[in-house]
Design an enzyme around this catalytic site. Structure first.
Site, short mmCIF file in Angstrom:
data_model
loop_
_atom_site.label_atom_id
_atom_site.label_comp_id
_atom_site.label_asym_id
_atom_site.label_seq_id
_atom_site.Cartn_x
_atom_site.Cartn_y
_atom_site.Cartn_z
N SER A 50 31.51 -24.25 2.78
CA SER A 50 31.93 -23.82 1.43
C SER A 50 31.44 -22.29 1.25
O SER A 50 31.49 -21.82 0.43
CB SER A 50 30.99 -24.75 0.65
OG SER A 50 29.65 -25.04 0.95
N ASP A 66 24.16 -22.89 -7.54
CA ASP A 66 24.14 -24.48 -7.71
C ASP A 66 23.21 -25.12 -6.95
O ASP A 66 22.27 -24.36 -6.10
CB ASP A 66 25.59 -25.11 -7.70
CG ASP A 66 26.28 -25.13 -6.40
OD1 ASP A 66 25.39 -24.63 -5.39
OD2 ASP A 66 27.44 -24.92 -6.39
N HIS A 88 24.51 -23.59 -2.97
CA HIS A 88 25.16 -22.26 -2.74
C HIS A 88 24.62 -21.08 -3.50
O HIS A 88 23.92 -21.12 -4.33
CB HIS A 88 26.56 -22.24 -3.16
CG HIS A 88 27.42 -23.70 -2.64
ND1 HIS A 88 27.41 -24.80 -3.35
CD2 HIS A 88 27.90 -23.90 -1.34
CE1 HIS A 88 28.39 -25.50 -2.70
NE2 HIS A 88 28.39 -24.90 -1.32
#
Length: 353
Positions: A33, A317, A320
């Site tokens: 991600s 978040d 990340h």
């Protein structure tokens, strides 16, 4: 898949002759991600998606593109510093576009998938694309490049391109979330054995220049700080992060001795991130512990709490980095010294002087 391959072949036939003015002919991105620019948005039943606000609030036109970020991410900044506008498009997007995009210049492909890992079982329940499948997707691209460019030009093209890989965090987090009893060294060694086979697979497909990004201090991300009663970093997980980097360094040195044509940079994102955490004011960070979106206690959704001073947060978040943190991190990878990237930095890997 056959139809998709044929379509991609047509696209690449139109695009490949038009190279960019960047430092390298092309950039291929694999990973999780941190580098996903929308892959999972094209997987209908994927449970790891970011194609909704507040994600993308600082991206051009405030678009939620599927990046797990308030704006650009690591893959974008790696691409930008190499002279591209941003990360190349996701593979799963390229196999769906129509000929109306034929004027785009071929600048690579992004295969990264949020939630994925080195091991196939990592993120399996999330319906994501593991590293093994990402490599198969690249093999498809390579076959179609050969059709477009010919069997002689393709190896040369790929040998000058950069293969940026950042993966492993989800494997470590998965180890803890499943309460695995496998000893640490055995687990990390197992990851390295699989990772080594995949890097060799990419080499056999023509990759020669590898920009490898290790794992951050995972015990310091908001989702893991909750396991420390003081709210500090969860050092047990950080031990795994440090071990991962050490074993990865050894493994890459071994492979490069077997394949002299291979060049690589390994970014110590652990050290880079810890420098941000230990010296936040040097980097204009005011919060290096909580998340800007959701405060680290809830998912980043349109209904989550949102900070206003996003550039002053290290974490976007629970997992990340913010756009600001991604930029600073990649600048260290690109131009940093051996404390942060070795044996050469990304700039030298591209051939810059």
């Amino acid at each position: 898949m056959v139809a998709s391959s044929i379509l991609l072949a047509v696209i690449l036939t139109m695009l490949a002759p038009q190279l960019t003015g960047a430092n390298v002919p092309s950039l291929f991105v694999l990973g999780d991600s941190i580098a996903d620019v929308g892959t999972n948005s094209f997987i209908a039943n994927s449970k790891a998606r970011a194609d909704f606000p507040f994600n993308g609030i600082d991206f051009p036109n405030s678009r939620a593109t599927g990046r797990f970020s308030n704006g650009f991410n690591t893959a974008d900044y790696v691409a930008k510093l190499m002279g591209f506008k941003r990360s190349p498009q996701p593979f799963l997007y390229l196999v769906t576009i129509k000929s109306g995009l034929q004027r785009l210049k071929f600048r690579g492909v992004n295969f990264a998938s949020g939630g994925s890992g080195i091991l196939d079982q990592t993120g399996q329940d999330l319906k994501v694309v593991p590293l093994s499948e990402q490599i198969k997707q690249f093999a498809t691209v390579r076959s179609n490049l050969t059709v477009a460019m010919g069997p002689e030009k393709t190896p040369m093209f790929l040998s000058e391109s950069i293969f940026s890989i950042g993966i492993g965090s989800n494997d470590i987090l998965g180890y803890f979330s499943t309460n695995s009893t496998v000893p640490q060294e055995q687990f990390i060694n197992g990851l390295m054995n699989v990772y080594e086979s995949y890097i060799k697979s990419l080499y056999s497909l023509g990759a020669r220049k590898f920009g490898i990004i290790s794992v951050p201090p995972l015990g310091c991300i908001p989702s893991q700080r909750i396991f420390n009663s003081t709210g500090g970093c969860f050092e047990i997980i950080n031990d795994f992060s440090r071990s991962f980097h050490s074993k990865l360094s050894t493994m890459l040195l071994k492979i490069s001795s077997e394949f002299p044509a291979m060049k690589y940079s390994i970014g110590n994102i652990y050290e880079i991130t810890m420098n941000f955490i230990d010296n936040p004011l040097l980097f204009n960070f005011k919060d290096v512990e909580t998340a800007c979106c959701g405060n680290g206690k809830q998912a980043c959704t349109p209904s989550a709490s949102l900070c206003l001073n996003r550039s002053e947060y290290l974490f976007w978040d629970s997992y990340h980095p913010t756009q600001a943190a991604s930029l600073l991190g990649v600048e260290n990878l690109y131009r940093g010294g051996e404390r942060y990237v070795s044996p050469i930095n990304f700039s030298k890997l591209t051939g810059e002087h």
